[in-house]
Design an enzyme around this catalytic site. Structure first.
Site, short mmCIF file in Angstrom:
data_model
loop_
_atom_site.label_atom_id
_atom_site.label_comp_id
_atom_site.label_asym_id
_atom_site.label_seq_id
_atom_site.Cartn_x
_atom_site.Cartn_y
_atom_site.Cartn_z
CB CYS A 414 -0.98 -0.05 1.17
SG CYS A 414 -2.33 1.13 0.98
CG HIS A 541 -3.69 -3.68 2.90
ND1 HIS A 541 -2.75 -3.23 3.79
CD2 HIS A 541 -4.27 -2.58 2.37
CE1 HIS A 541 -2.75 -1.90 3.80
NE2 HIS A 541 -3.66 -1.49 2.95
CD GLU A 543 -1.38 -6.62 5.06
OE1 GLU A 543 -1.65 -5.47 5.42
OE2 GLU A 543 -0.80 -6.87 3.99
#
Length: 603
Positions: A414, A541, A543
């Site tokens: 990001c 993102h 994750e």
């Protein structure tokens, strides 16, 4: 195939089972991990499990919180910005939740006020009881039935976690709602787990039960009786202490469960299962489970054992702004852990406050400056995660510049990707004032710009949020190979600014390739630097969708590169060596899946 439709038919008529998790003594006691672990052991029995998190704060969602206030903001497929505990549920249970699985006081009051304005209450005085409490019960019953698994089957068990501690003024309406709820859904369909702290003062080393007694007394006074008391303690509970809690809290000794500190969170489901939690739920809630041998949690045992005996180390420098509180980066740390575990390495995260890398720190606090650079230079890889605000951005760019020049594995997520583009523009293209318009609206080279949808007037919910598609533009992209050579991936976003597409060709001429873009080809989603071991930036993102047994490919690539294994992994056609794969006897958390090797999910 017929058996599956029968399954849907059966579960849609069976009574939903509700497990409420409350907390006492202090907040942040581990209710989220315990709720996730309870869900995990029930799911490994073949049940379909969903989860709801209740946060008693008045914010509508977690989107406007500072990470110091409440940890990271977790983003869901539908763009919901929610509490980080929903991340735990998704990772442990391998499910996909929606924003309505996170219930806040703000959301409940907003829905009741909207109804009142529409005239739905027909002249009645709108009150906390019954209107707010009814709205809470209706929300829970409605949300519990929504499928969270890929097979679309309606859940059979709903684990509800009530945030905060019993006795907080703001959680009173929720406690009252569940007091009524236990009678509405009948006793055999509702049970309460109370998580409490057993402090052990260092002066005597004695385990103290009084806080738990007080907490349970308060809960019972509000009309809820705990079925299981889960005691959080640093060392295993002594038998005498267990018996004392049983006597004063009106439960059997078998209903007092010890949750002591363990080496890894993967051990918590095993800890609960060893103390007979599954058999207790089966009889208390009359669950449709054939008690199978203990094999059901092999996968978790294997992960926990593996994480305990890792010998090789790999260190990643996490260069961010909120490094004083690791909860600010929960999902990032978990994604790194999943990847490190997959290649049999013990992870060391070196937290570096990006402001400490800047020249102003060298003048004001030289020791801090040199320590930060020492940490960075001694790491095997560099990660710059997402963030907001100008503070520390110059330090992040210096870390990126160092990683680029030293051929150190780098991942920018990001804001991390946007700053990698700014750094490249300044130091390779020679645009000295290149910047994001977020930090310098006057820049002559705005390489990162405000997005067209962004409404500058409002802070909450104005970002590009949730699951979006990214299409790979290059067949040779490292990230594409790591994703299993897919044409596109769908990942979760949370950002307002993006790389200026008009300047793309300047970067590509010099070797910074935009290998992934959105469906229209207007938004730059993935960058890779030619001739570098691993220099990757992603606008999304990744994750948020990482799982213990299915690590996120961008993070996995970073760890492989940091451990010096990336090239051999790519050369083997993205297969790990046998030593690194999970065994095929490790019953997965989802009933019908056997995992024979580490495979990435087909997206």
């Amino acid at each position: 195939m017929p058996s599956k439709s029968k399954k849907i038919h059966k579960s849609s008529h069976a009574a939903m089972k509700y497990i409420l998790v409350t907390g006492g003594v202090i907040s942040g006691i581990g209710k989220g991990i315990i709720a996730s672990s309870v869900g995990t052991i029930l799911k490994s029995c073949g049940l379909h499990v969903t989860a709801i998190k209740i946060d008693p704060y008045i914010n509508i969602d977690a989107g406007t919180f500072s990470p110091y206030e409440h940890g990271e903001v977790f983003v869901l497929d539908d763009g919901g910005e929610v509490d980080l505990d929903l991340g735990n549920y998704e990772r442990f249970l391998d499910i996909r939740l929606t924003k309505d699985n996170n219930l806040t006081t703000g959301k409940i009051y907003q829905s009741v006020i909207n109804k009142e304005r529409r005239g739905d209450y027909l002249g009645k005085t709108v009150q906390v009881v019954p209107h707010i409490t009814d709205a809470i019960q209706e929300w829970v019953m409605r949300q519990a039935r929504i499928s969270v698994d890929d097979d679309g089957v309606e859940p059979q068990v709903c684990v509800i976690e009530l945030g905060g501690t019993v006795g907080d003024i703001e959680s009173m309406p929720f406690i009252e709602a569940f007091r009524q709820f236990q009678f509405k859904v009948k006793r055999e369909n509702f049970c309460n787990i109370h998580v409490s702290l057993i402090p052990q003062p260092s002066t005597t080393g004695e385990q103290k039960t009084k806080p738990t007694q007080n907490s349970v007394r308060e809960l019972r006074g509000l009309g809820l009786s705990p079925d299981l008391i889960m005691c959080r303690c640093s060392t295993p509970l002594e038998t005498a202490v267990k018996e004392k809690i049983s006597m004063f809290c009106h439960v059997e000794p078998t209903q007092v469960i010890c949750v002591h500190d363990v080496s890894s969170v993967y051990r918590v489901p095993l800890l609960l299962e060893n103390q007979g939690v599954v058999s207790y739920f089966c009889q208390r809630l009359n669950l449709p489970v054939e008690m199978r041998p203990r094999k059901m949690l092999t996968k978790w045992k294997e992960m926990a054992d593996r994480s305990d005996r890792l010998l090789e180390h790999v260190s990643i420098a996490l260069v961010g702004k909120y490094t004083k509180l690791s909860d600010s980066y929960t999902s990032v740390i978990k994604a790194l852990e999943h990847s490190a575990l997959a290649i049999n390495h013990k992870l060391e995260v070196k937290y570096i406050d990006s402001a400490d890398l800047e020249s102003t720190t060298l003048q004001d606090e030289p020791v801090k400056y040199h320590e930060a650079w020492q940490k960075l230079c001694s790491s095997h890889g560099v990660l710059v995660p997402g963030g907001f605000g100008v503070r520390g951005t110059e330090g992040k760019m210096q870390a990126i510049s160092w990683a680029r020049k030293q051929n150190k594995p780098f991942l920018g997520v990001c804001l991390g990707m946007q700053l990698a583009v700014c750094e490249f523009a300044r130091n390779v293209l020679g645009w000295e004032d290149a910047n994001s318009t977020e930090f310098n609206p006057e820049s002559k080279h705005p390489v990162v710009i405000d997005m067209p949808e962004h409404n500058p007037g409002q802070m909450g919910g104005t970002m590009r949020l949730g699951k979006r598609r990214t299409i790979f533009k290059s067949n040779t992209s490292v990230l594409r190979k790591l994703y299993g050579d897919l044409e596109y991936v769908e990942e979760r976003h949370r950002h307002r600014f993006e790389v200026n597409p008009e300047l793309k060709h300047h970067f590509e001429k010099k070797g910074l390739q935009f290998v992934g873009q959105d469906e229209e080809g207007e938004r730059m989603e993935v960058i890779e630097l030619e001739g570098h071991g691993y220099f990757v930036g992603v606008q999304y993102h990744p994750e948020f969708t990482s799982r213990p047994i299915k690590p996120s490919p961008p993070y996995f690539g970073l760890l492989l590169a940091a451990a010096g294994k990336l090239q051999s992994y790519l050369a083997k056609g993205c297969r790990l060596s046998p030593r690194d794969t999970y065994s095929d006897r490790s019953g997965s958390s989802s009933p019908e899946v056997e995992i024979s090797e580490l495979r990435f999910p087909s997206l």
